[in-house]
Every structure is written in structure tokens, then in C-alpha cells.
Design a protein around this motif. Structure first.
Motif, PDB file in Angstrom:
ATOM      1  N   VAL A  29       0.841  -1.195   0.000  1.00 27.47           N
ATOM      2  CA  VAL A  29       0.000   0.000   0.000  1.00 27.47           C
ATOM      3  C   VAL A  29       0.878   1.247   0.000  1.00 27.47           C
ATOM      4  CG1 VAL A  29      -1.821   1.263   1.217  1.00 27.47           C
ATOM      5  CG2 VAL A  29      -1.767  -1.240   1.324  1.00 27.47           C
ATOM      6  N   ALA A  30       0.529   2.185  -0.870  1.00 25.20           N
ATOM      7  CA  ALA A  30       1.102   3.528  -0.819  1.00 25.20           C
ATOM      8  C   ALA A  30      -0.045   4.500  -0.583  1.00 25.20           C
ATOM      9  CB  ALA A  30       1.836   3.871  -2.108  1.00 25.20           C
ATOM     10  N   THR A  31       0.197   5.493   0.238  1.00 31.22           N
ATOM     11  CA  THR A  31      -0.860   6.454   0.536  1.00 31.22           C
ATOM     12  C   THR A  31      -0.416   7.859   0.170  1.00 31.22           C
ATOM     13  OG1 THR A  31      -2.428   7.151   2.251  1.00 31.22           O
ATOM     14  CG2 THR A  31      -0.150   6.886   2.918  1.00 31.22           C
ATOM     15  N   VAL A  32      -1.387   8.649  -0.264  1.00 33.42           N
ATOM     16  CA  VAL A  32      -1.148  10.043  -0.630  1.00 33.42           C
ATOM     17  C   VAL A  32      -1.986  10.911   0.295  1.00 33.42           C
ATOM     18  CG1 VAL A  32      -1.306  11.787  -2.441  1.00 33.42           C
ATOM     19  CG2 VAL A  32      -0.714   9.423  -3.025  1.00 33.42           C
ATOM     20  N   LEU A  33      -1.328  11.826   0.990  1.00 35.78           N
ATOM     21  CA  LEU A  33      -1.995  12.736   1.912  1.00 35.78           C
ATOM     22  C   LEU A  33      -1.836  14.161   1.424  1.00 35.78           C
ATOM     23  CD1 LEU A  33      -0.065  10.603   3.967  1.00 35.78           C
ATOM     24  CD2 LEU A  33      -2.006  11.290   5.372  1.00 35.78           C
ATOM     25  N   GLY A  34      -2.746  15.011   1.857  1.00 34.38           N
ATOM     26  CA  GLY A  34      -2.669  16.412   1.482  1.00 34.38           C
ATOM     27  C   GLY A  34      -3.990  17.097   1.743  1.00 34.38           C
ATOM     28  N   HIS A  35      -3.950  18.410   1.807  1.00 37.73           N
ATOM     29  CA  HIS A  35      -5.168  19.183   2.037  1.00 37.73           C
ATOM     30  C   HIS A  35      -6.040  19.178   0.788  1.00 37.73           C
ATOM     31  CE1 HIS A  35      -3.691  20.504   5.886  1.00 37.73           C
ATOM     32  NE2 HIS A  35      -2.593  21.035   5.343  1.00 37.73           N
ATOM     33  N   ASN A  36      -7.285  19.619   0.947  1.00 40.43           N
ATOM     34  CA  ASN A  36      -8.177  19.758  -0.200  1.00 40.43           C
ATOM     35  C   ASN A  36      -7.553  20.689  -1.234  1.00 40.43           C
ATOM     36  OD1 ASN A  36     -10.131  18.128   0.983  1.00 40.43           O
ATOM     37  ND2 ASN A  36     -11.217  19.845   1.918  1.00 40.43           N
ATOM     38  N   GLY A  37      -7.640  20.279  -2.493  1.00 40.68           N
ATOM     39  CA  GLY A  37      -7.080  21.083  -3.561  1.00 40.68           C
ATOM     40  C   GLY A  37      -5.619  20.828  -3.855  1.00 40.68           C
ATOM     41  N   ALA A 198      -1.724   1.737   7.311  1.00 45.08           N
ATOM     42  CA  ALA A 198      -1.996   0.906   6.145  1.00 45.08           C
ATOM     43  C   ALA A 198      -0.827   0.852   5.170  1.00 45.08           C
ATOM     44  CB  ALA A 198      -3.243   1.427   5.414  1.00 45.08           C
ATOM     45  N   ALA A 199      -0.044   1.917   5.101  1.00 43.32           N
ATOM     46  CA  ALA A 199       0.876   2.095   3.980  1.00 43.32           C
ATOM     47  C   ALA A 199       2.320   1.725   4.302  1.00 43.32           C
ATOM     48  CB  ALA A 199       0.826   3.540   3.492  1.00 43.32           C
ATOM     49  N   GLU A 200       2.985   1.161   3.307  1.00 44.68           N
ATOM     50  CA  GLU A 200       4.431   0.971   3.365  1.00 44.68           C
ATOM     51  C   GLU A 200       5.158   2.248   2.969  1.00 44.68           C
ATOM     52  OE1 GLU A 200       5.695  -2.495   1.196  1.00 44.68           O
ATOM     53  OE2 GLU A 200       3.800  -3.499   1.606  1.00 44.68           O
ATOM     54  N   GLN A 201       4.498   3.058   2.136  1.00 40.83           N
ATOM     55  CA  GLN A 201       5.114   4.270   1.624  1.00 40.83           C
ATOM     56  C   GLN A 201       4.074   5.379   1.633  1.00 40.83           C
ATOM     57  OE1 GLN A 201       8.330   4.355   0.652  1.00 40.83           O
ATOM     58  NE2 GLN A 201       8.402   6.486  -0.033  1.00 40.83           N
ATOM     59  N   TYR A 202       4.472   6.582   2.046  1.00 43.45           N
ATOM     60  CA  TYR A 202       3.538   7.700   2.002  1.00 43.45           C
ATOM     61  C   TYR A 202       4.127   8.840   1.177  1.00 43.45           C
ATOM     62  CZ  TYR A 202       6.342  10.526   5.238  1.00 43.45           C
ATOM     63  OH  TYR A 202       7.349  11.272   5.804  1.00 43.45           O
ATOM     64  N   SER A 215       8.704   6.147   4.563  1.00 50.90           N
ATOM     65  CA  SER A 215       8.110   4.869   4.929  1.00 50.90           C
ATOM     66  C   SER A 215       6.940   5.104   5.871  1.00 50.90           C
ATOM     67  CB  SER A 215       9.144   3.972   5.607  1.00 50.90           C
ATOM     68  OG  SER A 215      10.225   3.698   4.736  1.00 50.90           O
ATOM     69  N   GLY A 216       5.872   4.369   5.640  1.00 47.97           N
ATOM     70  CA  GLY A 216       4.674   4.523   6.452  1.00 47.97           C
ATOM     71  C   GLY A 216       4.772   3.748   7.741  1.00 47.97           C
ATOM     72  N   ASP A 217       5.439   4.279   8.743  1.00 55.24           N
ATOM     73  CA  ASP A 217       5.519   3.620  10.046  1.00 55.24           C
ATOM     74  C   ASP A 217       5.171   4.629  11.134  1.00 55.24           C
ATOM     75  OD1 ASP A 217       7.815   5.228  10.397  1.00 55.24           O
ATOM     76  OD2 ASP A 217       9.090   3.664   9.553  1.00 55.24           O
ATOM     77  N   GLY A 218       5.174   4.170  12.376  1.00 54.70           N
ATOM     78  CA  GLY A 218       4.774   5.031  13.471  1.00 54.70           C
ATOM     79  C   GLY A 218       5.621   6.273  13.598  1.00 54.70           C
ATOM     80  N   VAL A 224       4.806  13.762   8.880  1.00 52.54           N
ATOM     81  CA  VAL A 224       3.636  14.018   8.046  1.00 52.54           C
ATOM     82  C   VAL A 224       2.850  15.213   8.593  1.00 52.54           C
ATOM     83  CG1 VAL A 224       1.419  13.121   7.273  1.00 52.54           C
ATOM     84  CG2 VAL A 224       3.451  11.681   7.177  1.00 52.54           C
ATOM     85  N   ARG A 225       2.643  15.218   9.892  1.00 52.15           N
ATOM     86  CA  ARG A 225       1.907  16.341  10.487  1.00 52.15           C
ATOM     87  C   ARG A 225       2.648  17.659  10.285  1.00 52.15           C
ATOM     88  NH1 ARG A 225      -2.515  15.125  13.157  1.00 52.15           N
ATOM     89  NH2 ARG A 225      -2.897  12.967  13.806  1.00 52.15           N
ATOM     90  N   GLU A 226       3.956  17.612  10.362  1.00 48.48           N
ATOM     91  CA  GLU A 226       4.745  18.829  10.117  1.00 48.48           C
ATOM     92  C   GLU A 226       4.600  19.270   8.672  1.00 48.48           C
ATOM     93  OE1 GLU A 226       9.343  20.480  10.448  1.00 48.48           O
ATOM     94  OE2 GLU A 226       8.824  18.470  11.210  1.00 48.48           O
ATOM     95  N   ALA A 227       4.639  18.295   7.739  1.00 51.63           N
ATOM     96  CA  ALA A 227       4.513  18.632   6.330  1.00 51.63           C
ATOM     97  C   ALA A 227       3.144  19.214   6.019  1.00 51.63           C
ATOM     98  CB  ALA A 227       4.758  17.389   5.469  1.00 51.63           C
TER      99      ALA A 227
END
Length: 230
Positions: A29-37, A198-202, A215-218, A224-227
């Protein structure tokens, strides 16, 4: 399973994605995060073949599919669940599932497997899909996609706008799918904790660019929150 290199895409003459590159591991699993838009849904539309990029390449299991139409990507083992619990509202839940299962080899067995994964859908088979709750429709949409037995599942915000109890159920099922093997997932998600579990890579998208990846770990949650400045 999926490799996107230097992707540039948008609508008319307005670019949305700028030199985006990412990979989805085989059976991972790879996940993509980001704000709306940020361009997350645009990225999935390009991956699914619904939007042509102006530059860059998309490879699926080593094959260049950049110019391949959406229906041929489906035939190669790709399934897309768009944002918004989409279904055919005037059909029953069962009829929504049968649209994919009918005429498909082992379609009945695949339908039963999808219902075993989402028992809440089994309980609503005779109800019109438009009368279901948002959480029930989302589970129906994912179950319908799985009937095609894809090798790559594209999920756009599967927990958006859904009551917390159903969010937990959907998270559990996606994690279960990821653990089974034989399926790769590209997940667009705003719930950071779930996305990283869920993800191995974000990848974090901001204004159409990848601004953070790892890497998607704890240990990744703080980065991620900083980004995302949350």
C-alpha cells in the motif's frame, strides 16, 4: 505495481500536478496525503486513465500505460473507487454488485467474497442504494470494485464524511486486504493515523507537488503532520 514518473497534469490549460513521481509496491500500500485542492484526486484520475497527462509516464506492472484508456486498464487488473460513495442510486445494492459480477468468469464467487469482507452490505442487498447511509454506500462501492478481483485498487478518500463507527470498519477491511497479499493499493486519505498504519510508503502533496515522502511507520506521523502543518 504502479510507477508514476515526472507527471504533469491538469484541466484545460491549468496545471494541477507538477512533476509528481511515486511508486506503489507489489502486494503493498502507498498512501497520498494532502489538504483539499492539493491534487490528490487528479492524481488518481490520471492513474485510472480518466485524465491524460501533459507530461510524464504511468507504468502498471512494468507496462507503459500512459496513453492506455481506462477500460483497458480495468482489463489489466486495475479498479478505481472515486470519492463520494458513488453508486447507482435507483438500483438495489445487489444490482449494483451484479453489474460487475454478471458475465464475469467466477463472478458469483467474487461477489460472495466481497460480501464476506463487507457483511454490512449483505444485510442491505434488497435496498435501493440511494437509500443507504453514506457508510453503507462506501462499503458497497469498495465491494463492487473488488468483484473484478483487481491487482491494483485505487481508493479516493474512502473514510470521508462517514460516521466514526463505519470509518473503523472500513479501515479494518482495507488493512485486512493489504495483509492478504495479491493486491496493491494506492490510497488517498486524510486520516493520518490510518493512512500510515496501512501504507508501506507515504507521499504528501502540496499544491500539486510532492513535498514529503517516506516509509509509512509510526515514526512517520510527526513528519507528516509537520509537512501538513497539523
Amino acid at each position: 505495481m504502479l510507477t508514476i514518473d515526472n507527471l504533469v497534469a491538469g484541466y484545460d490549460r491549468s496545471p494541477v500536478l507538477h512533476d509528481v513521481s511515486l511508486t506503489v509496491p507489489a502486494d503493498g500500500v502507498a498512501t497520498v496525503l494532502g489538504h483539499n485542492g492539493a491534487g490528490k484526486s487528479t492524481l488518481l484520475r490520471v492513474a485510472a486513465g480518466l485524465l491524460k497527462p501533459s507530461r510524464g509516464t504511468v507504468r502498471f506492472d512494468g507496462e507503459d500505460i500512459t496513453r492506455l484508456p481506462a477500460h483497458k486498464r480495468v482489463a489489466r487488473g486495475m479498479a478505481y473507487v472515486p470519492q463520494g460513495q458513488q453508486c447507482f442510486p435507483h438500483l438495489t445494492a445487489l444490482e449494483n454488485l451484479q453489474l460487475v459480477a454478471d458475465g464475469r468468469r467466477e463472478g458469483r464467487a467474487a461477489l460472495d467474497e466481497a460480501l464476506d469482507l463487507f457483511p454490512a452490505v449483505r444485510e442491505t442487498l434488497e435496498r435501493r442504494a440511494g437509500l443507504l447511509s453514506g457508510g453503507q454506500r462506501q462499503q458497497l462501492a469498495i465491494a463492487r470494485a473488488l468483484i473484478s478481483r483487481p491487482r491494483l485498487l485505487l481508493l479516493d478518500e474512502p473514510t470521508e464524511g462517514i460516521q466514526p463507527s463505519v470509518v473503523a470498519e472500513i479501515e479494518t477491511r482495507i488493512l485486512e486486504l493489504a495483509a492478504r497479499g495479491g493486491l496493491s493499493v494506492l490510497l488517498v486519505e486524510q486520516h493520518i493515523g490510518f493512512a500510515l498504519r496501512a501504507a508501506e510508503q507515504y507521499y504528501v502533496l502540496e499544491a500539486g507537488r510532492v513535498t514529503s515522502a517516506g516509509s509509512g511507520d509510526g515514526a512517520a506521523e510527526g513528519a507528516v503532520r509537520e509537512a501538513l502543518s497539523v
